[in-house]
Design a protein around this motif. Structure first.
Motif, PDB file in Angstrom:
ATOM      1  N   GLY A 146      16.668  73.474  50.158  1.00 47.78           N
ATOM      2  CA  GLY A 146      17.788  73.977  49.887  1.00 47.78           C
ATOM      3  C   GLY A 146      17.566  75.513  49.478  1.00 47.78           C
ATOM      4  O   GLY A 146      18.459  76.430  49.802  1.00 47.78           O
ATOM      5  N   LYS A 147      16.807  75.486  48.624  1.00 44.86           N
ATOM      6  CA  LYS A 147      16.514  77.054  47.906  1.00 44.86           C
ATOM      7  C   LYS A 147      14.952  77.066  47.741  1.00 44.86           C
ATOM      8  O   LYS A 147      14.366  75.820  47.361  1.00 44.86           O
ATOM      9  CB  LYS A 147      17.243  76.933  46.389  1.00 44.86           C
ATOM     10  N   LEU A 148      14.620  78.114  47.760  1.00 47.10           N
ATOM     11  CA  LEU A 148      12.978  78.289  47.312  1.00 47.10           C
ATOM     12  C   LEU A 148      12.972  79.702  46.794  1.00 47.10           C
ATOM     13  O   LEU A 148      13.156  80.741  47.140  1.00 47.10           O
ATOM     14  CB  LEU A 148      12.237  78.370  48.904  1.00 47.10           C
ATOM     15  N   ILE A 149      12.172  79.410  45.474  1.00 40.63           N
ATOM     16  CA  ILE A 149      11.694  80.565  45.102  1.00 40.63           C
ATOM     17  C   ILE A 149      10.192  81.056  45.515  1.00 40.63           C
ATOM     18  O   ILE A 149       9.492  80.198  45.039  1.00 40.63           O
ATOM     19  CB  ILE A 149      11.787  80.735  43.372  1.00 40.63           C
ATOM     20  N   ASP A 150       9.982  81.865  46.117  1.00 41.01           N
ATOM     21  CA  ASP A 150       8.595  81.988  46.900  1.00 41.01           C
ATOM     22  C   ASP A 150       7.593  82.781  45.853  1.00 41.01           C
ATOM     23  O   ASP A 150       6.280  82.478  46.515  1.00 41.01           O
ATOM     24  CB  ASP A 150       8.656  82.541  48.173  1.00 41.01           C
ATOM     25  N   GLY A 151       7.772  83.092  44.765  1.00 43.53           N
ATOM     26  CA  GLY A 151       6.780  83.760  44.048  1.00 43.53           C
ATOM     27  C   GLY A 151       6.180  85.017  44.463  1.00 43.53           C
ATOM     28  O   GLY A 151       5.305  85.611  43.804  1.00 43.53           O
ATOM     29  N   LYS A 152       6.907  85.519  45.459  1.00 45.27           N
ATOM     30  CA  LYS A 152       6.714  86.913  45.863  1.00 45.27           C
ATOM     31  C   LYS A 152       8.105  87.685  45.501  1.00 45.27           C
ATOM     32  O   LYS A 152       8.261  88.855  46.161  1.00 45.27           O
ATOM     33  CB  LYS A 152       6.626  86.936  47.469  1.00 45.27           C
ATOM     34  N   GLY A 153       9.028  87.231  44.774  1.00 37.23           N
ATOM     35  CA  GLY A 153      10.216  88.083  44.563  1.00 37.23           C
ATOM     36  C   GLY A 153      11.389  87.796  45.212  1.00 37.23           C
ATOM     37  O   GLY A 153      12.405  88.351  45.130  1.00 37.23           O
TER      38      GLY A 153
END
Ligand SMILES: [Zn+2]
Length: 423
Positions: free
Chosen positions: A27-34
């Motif tokens: 549903g949501k992704l915090i990709d670690g690249k901002g």
């Protein structure tokens, strides 16, 4: 003839398994690249991420994993563990005594429990900073060959320490890692590299366990020799210092990270920010000792000293964060602390970080500290498929990362599954 056919069939099976594609919906992704994505799919091929794209039609033949009710984050990195410190909690035993009496081969086997509990927190990589008889090297290699389930380990072998005991005929001192003077520092660094250590650890001050003193041990010259030798071998140097003096010299000697270090002076903090030296404060480590003091048989007086140390550790972290120092999340997990590896993040928020900044210490910052920023710490094409699903929004509440891990993938394999669909 039958043997040959059998061989061919095995090869086909193996190549099928290698071509595995997984299509993971979030549903949501915090990709670690901002970047924060909504309704996204992560395409995983074998152990790597092939793409991150809007959720649409899965590629033909792909295995679909539906995690749309969760938020995806990169597999986290714990930058300070002691995975081989194992205690079975048997009545009448103590963690430290039991460790000293056990054979290291037995320790390696039992420590699988620490490795499993670490994975359950969403930590898929650790930097392990200190072990005996190269039990850490054995664990790393067993995990890498697939014989043991656990996080990727980057290990130090013996940490360097100065002589701190009187002569005792009949006892086998000095113990591994002891080094006095520049020449011995060079020898012990070379020994760890020969043992295939990934990183060099140096104990630059007193302080450990219930002892919260922070007297500097190695001199600046010895620290400089360790940093230069480590860097010459393409290794990074982590320096343990409970107090400010060892930290001051370690930063100027070129250490890549400073562990623990309370009460650092403003000039040292400014120098860390300028050089990009990582601070790994491990505040939660002493919270663990206080909370579990009965296991360790610590008195109320010891607990009071530990609490005072925690207060100064947090204050130092607050000042370092304000000054722009880079942090990496390190738990300093030992014994029964495994499974609580990410609680350090709550201290980082108390020290003034936003939840996003705190999460970054456990993803891209940890990867940069390992020199693995192109393959670890992000959900992006070409990176290892180390992915965690949490329930809730970690950017609002860092507690979501600490308490709501539901699913963990490491290198394309699901290693933890607590989703509602799971049995
Ligand atoms: Zn430690």
């Amino acid at each position: 003839m039958r043997k040959i056919l059998f061989g061919v069939a095995l090869v086909l099976l193996a190549s099928n398994a290698l071509a595995a594609t997984q299509y993971i919906r979030f549903g949501k992704l915090i990709d670690g690249k901002g970047k924060v994505w909504s309704n996204v799919a992560v395409v995983v091929e074998n152990d790597r991420i092939r793409g991150v794209e809007p959720d649409a039609t899965p590629p033909a033949g792909a295995e679909v994993i539906d995690l749309r009710r969760y938020t995806g984050i990169p597999g986290m990195i714990d930058a300070h563990t002691h995975m081989t410190y194992y205690w079975d909690q048997a009545p009448g035993t103590s963690p430290w005594d039991q460790s000293n009496e056990r054979q290291s081969s037995v320790t390696v086997f039992l420590a699988q429990e620490n490795a499993r509990k670490t994975l359950e927190t969403g930590v898929t990589t650790v930097r392990d900073l200190g072990s005996s008889e190269y039990a850490d090297i054995a664990m790393r290699d067993l995990i890498n060959r697939g014989a043991m389930v656990g996080p990727r380990m980057f290990v130090s072998g013996y940490g360097l320490s100065v002589t701190d005991r009187p002569e005792r005929p009949g006892f086998t001192f000095p113990r591994g890692g002891t080094a006095d003077g520049v020449a011995e520092v060079l020898r012990v660094v070379r020994q760890q590299v020969a043992a295939k250590a990934d990183v060099i650890k140096m104990y630059g001050s007193t302080g450990s366990d219930q002892d919260v003193t922070g007297f500097q041990t190695f001199t600046f010259e010895e620290m400089k020799a360790a940093a230069d030798a480590a860097h010459g071998f393409g290794r990074k140097l982590a320096v343990h210092s409970y107090g400010p003096d060892g930290a001051r010299d370690a930063v100027r000697a070129g250490a890549d990270s400073i562990e623990h270090a309370t009460d650092m002076d403003d000039q040292t903090i400014a120098e860390m920010a300028r050089r990009g030296t990582f601070y790994v404060p491990t505040i939660d480590h002493n919270r663990y000792y206080v909370e579990y003091r009965q296991q360790f048989n610590y008195s109320e007086e010891v607990a009071a000293h530990l609490n005072d140390y925690i207060r100064r550790n947090l204050e130092t972290a607050r000042r370092a964060h304000q000054a722009g120092v880079r942090f990496a999340m390190g738990s300093d997990a030992v014994f029964t602390m495994f499974g609580q590896n990410t609680r350090e993040l709550e201290w980082f928020v108390k020290a003034g970080m936003t939840p996003e900044q705190a999460l970054t210490t456990a993803t891209s910052n940890g990867a940069a500290l390992l020199g693995m920023e192109k393959t670890l710490g992000a959900v992006a094409p070409g990176y290892f498929a180390d992915i965690v699903a949490v329930e809730g929004d970690p950017l609002r509440d860092i507690g979501v990362v600490i308490r709501n891990v539901r699913w963990v993938m490491k290198g394309g394999k699901v290693v933890v599954d607590r989703t509602s669909a799971a049995k």
